[in-house]
Design a protein around this motif. Structure first.
Motif, PDB file in Angstrom:
ATOM      1  N   LYS A 166     -19.081 -41.522  42.992  1.00  0.00           N
ATOM      2  CA  LYS A 166     -18.874 -42.834  43.615  1.00  0.00           C
ATOM      3  C   LYS A 166     -19.932 -43.024  44.696  1.00  0.00           C
ATOM      4  N   GLY A 167     -20.257 -44.266  44.971  1.00  0.00           N
ATOM      5  CA  GLY A 167     -21.176 -44.551  46.064  1.00  0.00           C
ATOM      6  C   GLY A 167     -22.592 -44.814  45.604  1.00  0.00           C
ATOM      7  N   PRO A 168     -23.513 -44.923  46.569  1.00  0.00           N
ATOM      8  CA  PRO A 168     -24.913 -45.220  46.255  1.00  0.00           C
ATOM      9  C   PRO A 168     -25.547 -44.089  45.441  1.00  0.00           C
ATOM     10  N   PRO A 169     -26.650 -44.387  44.744  1.00  0.00           N
ATOM     11  CA  PRO A 169     -27.198 -43.433  43.777  1.00  0.00           C
ATOM     12  C   PRO A 169     -27.517 -42.047  44.338  1.00  0.00           C
ATOM     13  N   GLN A 170     -28.167 -41.986  45.485  1.00  0.00           N
ATOM     14  CA  GLN A 170     -28.551 -40.671  46.004  1.00  0.00           C
ATOM     15  C   GLN A 170     -27.320 -39.819  46.302  1.00  0.00           C
ATOM     16  N   ARG A 171     -26.318 -40.406  46.936  1.00  0.00           N
ATOM     17  CA  ARG A 171     -25.090 -39.663  47.256  1.00  0.00           C
ATOM     18  C   ARG A 171     -24.334 -39.304  45.981  1.00  0.00           C
TER      19      ARG A 171
ATOM     20  N   ILE B 222     -22.507 -39.610  34.234  1.00  0.00           N
ATOM     21  CA  ILE B 222     -23.942 -39.363  34.381  1.00  0.00           C
ATOM     22  C   ILE B 222     -24.718 -40.653  34.143  1.00  0.00           C
ATOM     23  N   LEU B 223     -24.366 -41.367  33.076  1.00  0.00           N
ATOM     24  CA  LEU B 223     -25.041 -42.635  32.790  1.00  0.00           C
ATOM     25  C   LEU B 223     -24.766 -43.671  33.875  1.00  0.00           C
ATOM     26  N   ARG B 224     -23.570 -43.628  34.454  1.00  0.00           N
ATOM     27  CA  ARG B 224     -23.255 -44.561  35.538  1.00  0.00           C
ATOM     28  C   ARG B 224     -24.153 -44.301  36.751  1.00  0.00           C
ATOM     29  N   VAL B 225     -24.337 -43.027  37.103  1.00  0.00           N
ATOM     30  CA  VAL B 225     -25.219 -42.690  38.234  1.00  0.00           C
ATOM     31  C   VAL B 225     -26.653 -43.107  37.918  1.00  0.00           C
ATOM     32  N   LEU B 226     -27.110 -42.806  36.720  1.00  0.00           N
ATOM     33  CA  LEU B 226     -28.472 -43.201  36.345  1.00  0.00           C
ATOM     34  C   LEU B 226     -28.627 -44.723  36.355  1.00  0.00           C
TER      35      LEU B 226
ATOM     36  N   GLY C  17     -31.171 -47.870  38.126  1.00  0.00           N
ATOM     37  CA  GLY C  17     -31.812 -48.852  37.257  1.00  0.00           C
ATOM     38  C   GLY C  17     -32.241 -48.269  35.924  1.00  0.00           C
ATOM     39  N   ILE C  18     -31.771 -47.066  35.624  1.00  0.00           N
ATOM     40  CA  ILE C  18     -32.138 -46.384  34.379  1.00  0.00           C
ATOM     41  C   ILE C  18     -31.018 -46.616  33.376  1.00  0.00           C
ATOM     42  N   ARG C  19     -31.310 -47.425  32.371  1.00  0.00           N
ATOM     43  CA  ARG C  19     -30.287 -47.794  31.379  1.00  0.00           C
ATOM     44  C   ARG C  19     -30.888 -47.775  29.979  1.00  0.00           C
ATOM     45  N   GLY C  20     -30.027 -47.867  28.998  1.00  0.00           N
ATOM     46  CA  GLY C  20     -30.489 -47.940  27.602  1.00  0.00           C
ATOM     47  C   GLY C  20     -31.071 -46.625  27.122  1.00  0.00           C
ATOM     48  N   ASP C  21     -32.060 -46.731  26.227  1.00  0.00           N
ATOM     49  CA  ASP C  21     -32.655 -45.532  25.630  1.00  0.00           C
ATOM     50  C   ASP C  21     -33.271 -44.599  26.659  1.00  0.00           C
ATOM     51  N   VAL C  22     -33.912 -45.155  27.688  1.00  0.00           N
ATOM     52  CA  VAL C  22     -34.559 -44.288  28.683  1.00  0.00           C
ATOM     53  C   VAL C  22     -33.533 -43.505  29.492  1.00  0.00           C
ATOM     54  N   ALA C  23     -32.298 -43.980  29.531  1.00  0.00           N
ATOM     55  CA  ALA C  23     -31.247 -43.239  30.232  1.00  0.00           C
ATOM     56  C   ALA C  23     -30.946 -41.921  29.514  1.00  0.00           C
ATOM     57  N   ILE C  24     -31.127 -41.900  28.199  1.00  0.00           N
ATOM     58  CA  ILE C  24     -30.923 -40.649  27.453  1.00  0.00           C
ATOM     59  C   ILE C  24     -31.959 -39.615  27.892  1.00  0.00           C
TER      60      ILE C  24
ATOM     61  N   ALA D 167     -38.437 -43.098  40.704  1.00  0.00           N
ATOM     62  CA  ALA D 167     -39.741 -43.494  40.158  1.00  0.00           C
ATOM     63  C   ALA D 167     -39.737 -43.549  38.626  1.00  0.00           C
ATOM     64  N   TRP D 168     -38.562 -43.446  38.016  1.00  0.00           N
ATOM     65  CA  TRP D 168     -38.471 -43.343  36.554  1.00  0.00           C
ATOM     66  C   TRP D 168     -39.050 -44.576  35.867  1.00  0.00           C
ATOM     67  N   ASP D 169     -39.858 -44.348  34.854  1.00  0.00           N
ATOM     68  CA  ASP D 169     -40.411 -45.440  34.045  1.00  0.00           C
ATOM     69  C   ASP D 169     -39.282 -45.959  33.147  1.00  0.00           C
ATOM     70  N   THR D 170     -38.869 -47.180  33.375  1.00  0.00           N
ATOM     71  CA  THR D 170     -37.738 -47.733  32.622  1.00  0.00           C
ATOM     72  C   THR D 170     -38.167 -48.569  31.422  1.00  0.00           C
TER      73      THR D 170
END
Length: 195
Positions: free
Chosen positions: A74-79, A124-128, A132-139, A184-187
């Motif tokens: 729960k919470g912001p991404p880094q936490r 895991i996908l929720r945190v990613l 802003g990492i979603r879809g195929d790049v989230a895998i 910095a992930w390329d989305t």
């Protein structure tokens, strides 16, 4: 007639405890039967041999980890990432015998194992997604995260960190590196890669 106290769920819970005591590689039906004080054939009414028991254990462990990750993330991404990583590591330490059941991908024909695996992947996908990492790049990102965490805890549990520096500090640095990578992930999905 099934023996009182025996059920598929009871057998897999006992198997998880036995695995934590003797190690996943040493898990046997005989050890589980001994836990119940029954003859080995009694278990075959509840599980499909050792391979079936291992499939059931994999699903059980995935559900356990999924429940813990869902609460932690729960919470912001880094936490959330930090909490996810610490929860993953703690689970592996608390359950060193059942943790290895998570290594293999579920059988695509095993509906229960697939559902449990998807439940473990969801936090895991929720945190990613918060990065802003979603879809195929989230895998790709999920595989990166899992590889990093599994590699670290496997080395740690196996006694692979012998240098005189805090392992906790090293783990925190790993999580910080993952955070920086995910920020910095390329989305983009334009580049196709091999599976």
């Amino acid at each position: 007639m099934p023996r009182a106290g025996l059920s598929p769920h009871a057998v897999v819970v006992a198997a998880a405890d036995v695995a934590d005591e003797v190690g996943y590689a040493n898990l046997t039906l005989a050890a589980v039967a001994k836990r119940f004080g029954v003859a080995l054939p009694s278990l075959y009414k509840h599980v499909d041999g050792l391979p079936g028991l291992r499939r059931m254990l994999t699903a059980q462990v995935a559900r356990e980890l999924a429940a813990e990750l869902a609460v932690a993330t729960k919470g912001p991404p880094q936490r959330a990432l930090r909490a996810l990583a610490r929860t993953y590591r703690r689970y592996a330490h608390e359950h060193p015998g059942r943790y290895p059941a998570l290594v293999s991908a579920p059988d695509p024909d095993d509906v229960d194992s697939l559902a449990a695996s998807e439940a473990a992947l969801e936090p895991i996908l929720r945190v990613l997604g918060e990065y802003g990492i979603r879809g195929d790049v989230a895998i790709d990102a999920a595989r990166t995260l899992r590889s990093a965490l599994h590699g670290f805890v496997s080395l740690e549990l196996g006694g692979g960190f012998g240098l005189p520096r805090s392992v906790d500090r090293s783990f925190d640095r790993l999580v910080a590196a993952l955070d920086a990578a995910f920020r910095a992930w390329d989305t983009t999905t334009a580049r196709a890669g091999r599976r």
